[in-house]
Design a protein around this motif. Structure first.
Motif, PDB file in Angstrom:
ATOM      1  N   PRO A  96      -0.713  -8.273 -13.036  1.00 15.63           N
ATOM      2  CA  PRO A  96       1.121  -8.439 -12.435  1.00 15.63           C
ATOM      3  C   PRO A  96       2.335  -9.186 -13.298  1.00 15.63           C
ATOM      4  CG  PRO A  96      -0.029  -9.340 -10.371  1.00 15.63           C
ATOM      5  CD  PRO A  96      -0.584  -9.343 -11.905  1.00 15.63           C
ATOM      6  N   THR A  97       1.837  -9.557 -14.420  1.00 17.50           N
ATOM      7  CA  THR A  97       2.158 -10.577 -14.918  1.00 17.50           C
ATOM      8  C   THR A  97       2.736  -9.526 -16.407  1.00 17.50           C
ATOM      9  OG1 THR A  97       0.810 -11.679 -15.961  1.00 17.50           O
ATOM     10  CG2 THR A  97       1.563 -12.343 -13.739  1.00 17.50           C
ATOM     11  N   ASP A  98       3.725 -10.705 -17.241  1.00 13.95           N
ATOM     12  CA  ASP A  98       4.290 -10.076 -18.402  1.00 13.95           C
ATOM     13  C   ASP A  98       3.139  -9.883 -19.919  1.00 13.95           C
ATOM     14  OD1 ASP A  98       4.449 -13.199 -18.147  1.00 13.95           O
ATOM     15  OD2 ASP A  98       6.314 -13.200 -19.488  1.00 13.95           O
ATOM     16  N   GLU A  99       1.387 -10.512 -18.917  1.00 15.15           N
ATOM     17  CA  GLU A  99       0.851 -11.584 -20.157  1.00 15.15           C
ATOM     18  C   GLU A  99      -0.151 -10.257 -20.256  1.00 15.15           C
ATOM     19  OE1 GLU A  99       0.590 -16.050 -19.885  1.00 15.15           O
ATOM     20  OE2 GLU A  99      -1.384 -15.027 -18.935  1.00 15.15           O
ATOM     21  N   ALA A 100      -0.030  -9.239 -18.942  1.00 11.97           N
ATOM     22  CA  ALA A 100      -1.381  -8.754 -19.502  1.00 11.97           C
ATOM     23  C   ALA A 100      -0.678  -7.356 -18.974  1.00 11.97           C
ATOM     24  CB  ALA A 100      -3.082  -8.739 -19.069  1.00 11.97           C
ATOM     25  N   ILE A 101      -1.911  -5.887 -19.407  1.00 11.15           N
ATOM     26  CA  ILE A 101      -1.674  -4.868 -18.903  1.00 11.15           C
ATOM     27  C   ILE A 101      -3.693  -3.847 -19.444  1.00 11.15           C
ATOM     28  CG2 ILE A 101      -0.775  -3.468 -20.602  1.00 11.15           C
ATOM     29  CD1 ILE A 101       1.143  -2.561 -18.216  1.00 11.15           C
ATOM     30  N   ILE A 102      -3.215  -3.262 -18.069  1.00 16.01           N
ATOM     31  CA  ILE A 102      -4.697  -2.398 -17.835  1.00 16.01           C
ATOM     32  C   ILE A 102      -4.006  -1.136 -17.839  1.00 16.01           C
ATOM     33  CG2 ILE A 102      -5.446  -2.846 -15.617  1.00 16.01           C
ATOM     34  CD1 ILE A 102      -8.279  -2.864 -16.056  1.00 16.01           C
ATOM     35  N   ALA A 103      -5.319  -0.354 -18.776  1.00 15.46           N
ATOM     36  CA  ALA A 103      -4.746   1.273 -18.853  1.00 15.46           C
ATOM     37  C   ALA A 103      -5.772   1.933 -17.728  1.00 15.46           C
ATOM     38  CB  ALA A 103      -5.464   1.416 -19.727  1.00 15.46           C
ATOM     39  N   TRP A 104      -6.558   1.506 -17.124  1.00  9.75           N
ATOM     40  CA  TRP A 104      -7.547   2.489 -16.140  1.00  9.75           C
ATOM     41  C   TRP A 104      -7.251   2.518 -15.157  1.00  9.75           C
ATOM     42  CZ3 TRP A 104     -11.856  -1.948 -15.861  1.00  9.75           C
ATOM     43  CH2 TRP A 104     -12.592  -1.775 -17.469  1.00  9.75           C
ATOM     44  N   ALA A 105      -6.875   3.476 -13.859  1.00 13.94           N
ATOM     45  CA  ALA A 105      -6.543   4.466 -13.065  1.00 13.94           C
ATOM     46  C   ALA A 105      -6.884   4.461 -11.503  1.00 13.94           C
ATOM     47  CB  ALA A 105      -6.343   5.702 -13.520  1.00 13.94           C
ATOM     48  N   ASP A 106      -8.082   2.720 -11.599  1.00 11.01           N
ATOM     49  CA  ASP A 106      -9.188   2.755 -10.502  1.00 11.01           C
ATOM     50  C   ASP A 106      -8.123   2.698  -9.533  1.00 11.01           C
ATOM     51  OD1 ASP A 106     -10.331   2.057 -12.564  1.00 11.01           O
ATOM     52  OD2 ASP A 106     -11.768   1.787 -11.824  1.00 11.01           O
ATOM     53  N   ASP A 107      -8.677   3.101  -7.963  1.00 13.25           N
ATOM     54  CA  ASP A 107      -7.589   3.360  -6.842  1.00 13.25           C
ATOM     55  C   ASP A 107      -6.950   1.858  -6.977  1.00 13.25           C
ATOM     56  OD1 ASP A 107      -6.638   3.432  -4.695  1.00 13.25           O
ATOM     57  OD2 ASP A 107      -8.018   3.440  -3.238  1.00 13.25           O
ATOM     58  N   GLY A 108      -5.807   1.127  -6.751  1.00  9.73           N
ATOM     59  CA  GLY A 108      -5.161   0.237  -6.905  1.00  9.73           C
ATOM     60  C   GLY A 108      -5.222  -0.935  -7.864  1.00  9.73           C
ATOM     61  N   LEU A 109      -5.855  -0.618  -9.467  1.00 11.53           N
ATOM     62  CA  LEU A 109      -5.144  -0.879 -10.575  1.00 11.53           C
ATOM     63  C   LEU A 109      -3.590  -1.031 -10.678  1.00 11.53           C
ATOM     64  CD1 LEU A 109      -8.796  -1.076 -12.631  1.00 11.53           C
ATOM     65  CD2 LEU A 109      -6.968  -3.354 -11.721  1.00 11.53           C
ATOM     66  N   PRO A 110      -3.284   0.494 -10.554  1.00 13.76           N
ATOM     67  CA  PRO A 110      -2.357   1.078 -11.017  1.00 13.76           C
ATOM     68  C   PRO A 110      -0.866   0.086 -10.270  1.00 13.76           C
ATOM     69  CG  PRO A 110      -3.283   3.018 -11.341  1.00 13.76           C
ATOM     70  CD  PRO A 110      -3.993   1.440 -11.034  1.00 13.76           C
ATOM     71  N   ALA A 111      -1.146   0.328  -8.860  1.00 16.18           N
ATOM     72  CA  ALA A 111      -0.558  -1.155  -8.388  1.00 16.18           C
ATOM     73  C   ALA A 111       0.318  -2.447  -8.765  1.00 16.18           C
ATOM     74  CB  ALA A 111      -1.029  -0.722  -6.413  1.00 16.18           C
ATOM     75  N   ILE A 112      -1.153  -2.858  -8.908  1.00 17.32           N
ATOM     76  CA  ILE A 112      -0.890  -4.013  -9.255  1.00 17.32           C
ATOM     77  C   ILE A 112      -0.447  -4.651 -10.511  1.00 17.32           C
ATOM     78  CG2 ILE A 112      -2.873  -6.387 -10.351  1.00 17.32           C
ATOM     79  CD1 ILE A 112      -4.375  -5.413  -8.202  1.00 17.32           C
ATOM     80  N   ASN A 113      -0.577  -2.807 -11.571  1.00 23.92           N
ATOM     81  CA  ASN A 113       0.130  -3.353 -13.255  1.00 23.92           C
ATOM     82  C   ASN A 113       1.701  -3.630 -12.802  1.00 23.92           C
ATOM     83  OD1 ASN A 113      -2.011  -3.480 -14.885  1.00 23.92           O
ATOM     84  ND2 ASN A 113      -1.356  -1.246 -14.554  1.00 23.92           N
ATOM     85  N   GLY A 114       2.083  -3.023 -11.346  1.00 22.15           N
ATOM     86  CA  GLY A 114       3.600  -2.577 -11.773  1.00 22.15           C
ATOM     87  C   GLY A 114       4.043  -3.132 -10.325  1.00 22.15           C
ATOM     88  N   GLN A 115       3.231  -4.181  -9.463  1.00 22.68           N
ATOM     89  CA  GLN A 115       3.285  -4.893  -8.123  1.00 22.68           C
ATOM     90  C   GLN A 115       3.923  -4.409  -7.352  1.00 22.68           C
ATOM     91  OE1 GLN A 115       6.625  -8.168  -9.075  1.00 22.68           O
ATOM     92  NE2 GLN A 115       5.342  -9.374 -10.800  1.00 22.68           N
ATOM     93  N   GLN A 116       2.975  -3.233  -6.966  1.00 20.36           N
ATOM     94  CA  GLN A 116       3.351  -2.278  -5.942  1.00 20.36           C
ATOM     95  C   GLN A 116       2.171  -2.385  -4.850  1.00 20.36           C
ATOM     96  OE1 GLN A 116       3.647   0.650  -8.672  1.00 20.36           O
ATOM     97  NE2 GLN A 116       6.284   1.525  -7.540  1.00 20.36           N
ATOM     98  N   TRP A 117       1.436  -3.458  -4.498  1.00 20.18           N
ATOM     99  CA  TRP A 117       0.391  -3.268  -3.962  1.00 20.18           C
ATOM    100  C   TRP A 117       0.922  -3.048  -2.460  1.00 20.18           C
ATOM    101  CZ3 TRP A 117       1.445  -7.567  -7.824  1.00 20.18           C
ATOM    102  CH2 TRP A 117       1.726  -8.259  -7.360  1.00 20.18           C
ATOM    103  N   SER A 118       0.007  -2.222  -1.927  1.00 21.52           N
ATOM    104  CA  SER A 118      -0.307  -2.374  -0.286  1.00 21.52           C
ATOM    105  C   SER A 118      -1.863  -3.500   0.147  1.00 21.52           C
ATOM    106  CB  SER A 118      -0.473  -0.855   0.227  1.00 21.52           C
ATOM    107  OG  SER A 118      -1.671  -0.695  -0.081  1.00 21.52           O
ATOM    108  N   PRO A 119      -1.181  -3.469   1.683  1.00 24.94           N
ATOM    109  CA  PRO A 119      -3.035  -4.262   2.498  1.00 24.94           C
ATOM    110  C   PRO A 119      -3.897  -3.247   2.176  1.00 24.94           C
ATOM    111  CG  PRO A 119      -1.570  -4.501   3.562  1.00 24.94           C
ATOM    112  CD  PRO A 119      -0.682  -3.160   2.280  1.00 24.94           C
ATOM    113  N   SER A 120      -4.022  -2.398   1.671  1.00 29.63           N
ATOM    114  CA  SER A 120      -5.293  -1.771   1.503  1.00 29.63           C
ATOM    115  C   SER A 120      -5.603  -1.237  -0.153  1.00 29.63           C
ATOM    116  CB  SER A 120      -5.122   0.287   1.721  1.00 29.63           C
ATOM    117  OG  SER A 120      -3.953   0.579   0.705  1.00 29.63           O
ATOM    118  N   ASN A 121      -4.563  -2.348  -0.417  1.00 28.69           N
ATOM    119  CA  ASN A 121      -5.516  -2.208  -2.180  1.00 28.69           C
ATOM    120  C   ASN A 121      -7.162  -2.898  -2.509  1.00 28.69           C
ATOM    121  OD1 ASN A 121      -6.076  -3.505  -5.407  1.00 28.69           O
ATOM    122  ND2 ASN A 121      -4.522  -2.377  -5.119  1.00 28.69           N
TER     123      ASN A 121
END
Length: 535
Positions: A96-121
């Protein structure tokens, strides 16, 4: 062999007969079976060797997610590799920070990349579940090692004395999980060995109450933990507890609303001047090599999460995840001592720009791979968008090969003396009366000289500089989210990086995202839990 614990831990819970699940409402978030006849702890603990085996399971749980490396998962519904504690800490503290990002599209990872998570993550459910799993095992160990139980089993005086120290280590590992839960989720239940094993709803406590519990535990266990530097490599001692205490003191304003910077500086000074740990005068890269348990780097590592390619069969957890996932593009996996890459993790450009160059020339810590990679991340799903990172390696510091190339030997340095230097400097700048600016400057320059980065002066020593220096020294060591929150720069618009907020150029995010949501599955299991605001 780095630590004998590794060889006795993975079969343990099968013997105990524990059925690990987090889907109903029982003691310790239901880590014991519903059928009392299944619970064989009393029988298991008749064996004098069992006490060390249970503690080994606690340590192993920091790296692997099951009783056979990634197999036989501890937690119902989560695979062993997915539920690795270290892997989940890395996901929640770095992506969720400026240090790292991940390419994978696993359900929940893109949301963590962008600080857009929900309780179902599912990744947030994973870290919540893993932390409480560790707490549950620690609680059961403490239940089974009371003086009354040991006397009833006829345990001799020598073993009893050893178990006192083992109990302190179990309490530390429990406190470690409570700090992670407090940091990520805020208000969480507290369960201890004094709670009954049976059906009930664990009571949710405020963040300040969790803080007070952890502080009390860490202070008390100083009486029984092994002296600084006197334990087996990979096991905690008095200094590890002091480090965790300093860490929560530095973040106390976030956790409780009250600053404890003076306490943080005092504890840091105690570690620096009175512990067995010393600054490692070795090249920076030695700290993250396959032999970092014996190449001189170990002198400053207060709490390592131990890796071993032969003993720990973790193909997707721990350092296996971090190393495999950070290799891709035109990188030669063999250069990193690995058998291949998973094309996942890279650095965001704003982090790269904290270094004077991307070639590790003016700062040896800037270990980026740029060939065929773009600094700009136009599409975070493409590995070649973003510079790759070569900080961790499964190659010995002298260039020789590790034991194997599919599972690394590299230990993860959870706590380092360099971090204590940085915490002391920050607490001093935040007004700690027990701190000294000249001393703090000396510690910072010691770190920078090793990195070949050049010394700084007292006028350079600002809080913004400390935040940047923490990134340069400690990146990808599972601290960045916590650091950014403490500095007021994780959410909001005061610090923007690519893909923050889910857009390419970055955007401000809601302040409530400084806390993760309590996972929806957990609330279903315990409907007395209250969700964090905003979710």
């Amino acid at each position: 062999m780095k630590i004998s614990f590794k060889y006795i831990s993975y079969f343990l819970l099968f013997i105990l007969g524990l059925s690990m699940t987090l889907t109903s409402c029982t003691s310790d978030l239901d880590v014991t079976p519903k059928d009392d006849d299944e619970f064989l702890s009393d029988t298991f603990f008749q064996d004098p060797a069992s006490y060390k085996q249970v503690l080994a399971k606690l340590y192993a749980g920091l790296y692997v997610g099951g009783n056979d490396g990634d197999g036989s998962p501890d937690i119902f519904g989560l695979t062993g590799d997915f539920s690795s504690y270290l892997r989940l800490l890395f996901v929640s503290q770095e992506f969720p920070t400026d240090e790292a990002i991940i390419a994978w599209a696993d359900d929940g990872l893109p949301a963590i990349n962008g600080q857009q998570w929900s309780p179902s993550n599912q990744f947030l459910y994973g870290i919540f579940s893993r932390a409480f799993y560790e707490i549950s095992v620690a609680n059961e160990f403490l239940r089974q090692t009371t003086d009354e139980k040991l006397t009833a089993r006829g345990v001799d005086a020598t073993l009893k004395a050893e178990i006192v120290k083992l109990r302190a280590e179990a309490r530390f590992l429990r406190a470690f999980s409570y700090v992670n839960l407090m940091d990520l989720f805020g208000n969480v239940p507290i369960t201890t060995e004094k709670d009954p094993v049976g059906f009930y709803y664990p009571e949710q406590k405020t963040r300040a109450e969790v803080f007070a519990f952890v502080e009390s535990e860490l202070k008390d266990m100083d009486n029984t933990l092994v002296a600084s530097g006197a334990n087996e490599y990979g096991r905690v001692d008095k200094t590890a507890a002091k480090f965790l205490l300093a860490q929560i003191y530095l973040n106390a304003k976030v956790y409780t609303g009250t600053e404890r910077n003076n306490d943080a500086a005092t504890v840091c000074n105690d570690i620096i001047t009175g512990s067995a740990y010393t600054f490692a005068n070795v090249p920076y890269r030695f700290l993250f090599s396959a032999d970092n348990n014996r190449n001189g780097a170990q002198k400053e590592v207060i709490f390592p999460i131990v890796g071993d390619g032969n003993a720990i069969r973790a193909t997707g957890g721990g350092m296996s995840f971090i190393l495999h996932a950070s290799i891709g593009g035109s990188m030669n996996a063999a250069d990193q001592g690995m058998n291949g890459g998973w094309s996942g993790i890279r650095a965001r450009p704003e982090f790269v720009q904290l270094f004077p160059d991307a070639t590790a020339t003016a700062d040896k810590r800037g270990t980026f791979y740029t060939n065929g990679q773009t600094l700009d991340i136009a599409d975070y799903g493409v590995f070649t968008n973003g510079y790759a990172v070569k900080k961790f390696t499964n190659v010995n510091s002298d260039g020789t090969a590790a034991q194997r190339n599919d599972i690394p030997d590299t230990d993860f340095p959870m706590y380092r003396l360099s971090d204590v230097y940085l915490m002391y400097a920050e607490a001093t700048l935040r007004g700690a009366s027990s701190g000294n600016t000249t001393t703090a400057l000396g510690y910072i320059n010691k770190i920078r000289v090793r990195a070949g980065a050049g010394v700084v002066t007292a006028t350079d020593l600002t809080l913004d500089f400390i935040l940047d220096e923490r990134a340069r020294e400690l990146f990808w060591e599972c601290h960045r989210r916590t650091d950014l929150i403490r500095f007021g720069k994780f959410t909001g618009g005061s610090k923007i990086w690519q893909w923050k907020g889910g857009v390419k150029n970055g955007s401000g995010t809601e302040e409530f995202r400084n806390l993760m949501p309590i996972p929806s599955k957990t609330i279903q299991a315990n409907p007395t839990l209250k969700q964090n605001p905003g979710y």
